[in-house]
Design an enzyme around this catalytic site. Sequence first.
Site, PDB file in Angstrom:
ATOM      1  N   GLY A  45       0.791  -1.222   0.000  1.00 39.29           N
ATOM      2  CA  GLY A  45       0.000   0.000   0.000  1.00 39.29           C
ATOM      3  C   GLY A  45       0.818   1.263   0.000  1.00 39.29           C
ATOM      4  O   GLY A  45       0.384   2.278   0.543  1.00 39.29           O
ATOM      5  N   ASN A  47       1.413   3.379  -2.366  1.00 42.28           N
ATOM      6  CA  ASN A  47       1.211   4.217  -3.551  1.00 42.28           C
ATOM      7  C   ASN A  47       0.548   5.555  -3.242  1.00 42.28           C
ATOM      8  O   ASN A  47       0.181   6.284  -4.156  1.00 42.28           O
ATOM      9  CB  ASN A  47       0.375   3.473  -4.601  1.00 42.28           C
ATOM     10  N   GLY A  56       0.239   8.983   1.808  1.00 40.32           N
ATOM     11  CA  GLY A  56       0.032   7.727   2.491  1.00 40.32           C
ATOM     12  C   GLY A  56       1.179   7.375   3.418  1.00 40.32           C
ATOM     13  O   GLY A  56       2.328   7.745   3.181  1.00 40.32           O
ATOM     14  N   GLY A  58       2.381   4.350   3.826  1.00 39.81           N
ATOM     15  CA  GLY A  58       3.267   3.435   3.121  1.00 39.81           C
ATOM     16  C   GLY A  58       4.223   4.156   2.202  1.00 39.81           C
ATOM     17  O   GLY A  58       5.400   3.763   2.062  1.00 39.81           O
ATOM     18  N   SER A 182      -3.765   0.186  14.689  1.00 38.14           N
ATOM     19  CA  SER A 182      -4.367   1.498  14.897  1.00 38.14           C
ATOM     20  C   SER A 182      -4.492   1.790  16.383  1.00 38.14           C
ATOM     21  O   SER A 182      -4.572   0.872  17.203  1.00 38.14           O
ATOM     22  CB  SER A 182      -5.763   1.532  14.256  1.00 38.14           C
ATOM     23  N   TYR A 206     -13.520  -1.847  10.359  1.00 37.07           N
ATOM     24  CA  TYR A 206     -12.128  -1.381  10.445  1.00 37.07           C
ATOM     25  C   TYR A 206     -11.510  -1.735  11.798  1.00 37.07           C
ATOM     26  O   TYR A 206     -10.405  -2.286  11.872  1.00 37.07           O
ATOM     27  CB  TYR A 206     -12.091   0.129  10.222  1.00 37.07           C
TER      28      TYR A 206
END
Length: 335
Positions: A45, A47, A56, A58, A182, A206
């Site tokens: 992830g 990108n 982001g 990542g 998280s 989530y």
Amino acid sequence: MSAASAALLSGGVRAADATQPTAGMSDWTTADIPPQRGRRVLVTGGNGYPQADRSGLGYQDALALARAGADVTIASRNQERGEQAVQHILAHAPGATVRFERLDLADLTSVRAFGARMRASRQGLDVLINNAGVMGRLKREVSIDGFERVFATNTLGHFALTAELMPLLRQGQSPRIVWVTSLRIAESLPLDDLQLDRDYQYAAAYDNTKLANLMLALEFHRRSQAAGWGVSSLAAHPGVVRTNLIPDGPGLDSTEGRRFRWLPFLFQPAAQGALPTLYAATALQAVAGGYYGPRGLRGLRGLPGTAEIPSNALDTQSAASLWSALERLGGVALR
């Protein structure tokens, strides 16, 4: 991640207590990343290159590691954005070694194909950062394999990917896995309804996956120690970060989205939110089985510290049951 503010402001899921600095990390930043030349890193992830005032986590991980000399692979489902992220990194880190590989974590066929391509390289993997994630949608969606979309992406896909890459990790140099979780996690994991078939709520979708990922990080650590896998497993959370996670998930008109817009002081930049993950991935002081997050404002923001592991993540029986369920659903054996 960014949804953590909802719990703290609305009296919802209890957040972990404030984190504390560990010896040698009181002011740890990307300048303290040890040289990574010769180390192969995979970030899922990555990108989310800078766009307006958001980027982001990542992407920030990949950028910092590439600057430190690592051979970085960004793996995500969006080819165009992934290749753009590579170009952005090369512009900021000339001479870096970074590439994009397509991977859709919500598609187990894609995960298996990606794993086969990586294993064909016959090169060890030194760091795996299980970072990619999606927020819950307002209505329940399913993946191509028929799994609830958030569960398929955030947890099942990463578990299956880790299983696919275990041969490479075990060949790596002091290999580490970092599971990104998280500050906001579920109070308990519904093991009898992991995909929320009976009662779907987008926030719970989530929160459940983030509790699951923390439990998996700790369970992997226990199993690696017991079986002598030689792979360290750590967990990290970014606090509250201004990324595209909420806009791309429930949207700016959702409860989380309104807080995202109206309470900007809570949301730290992604580059700072990435620090706990980077610490877990690279710092010599980072401890296998450890959990790291920001140490300021009850874990919302700030430089990295050692995060307190919530008691609901320490249920070893539930963690073992989750592990077995994911092996069955993913058609993999992680060992």
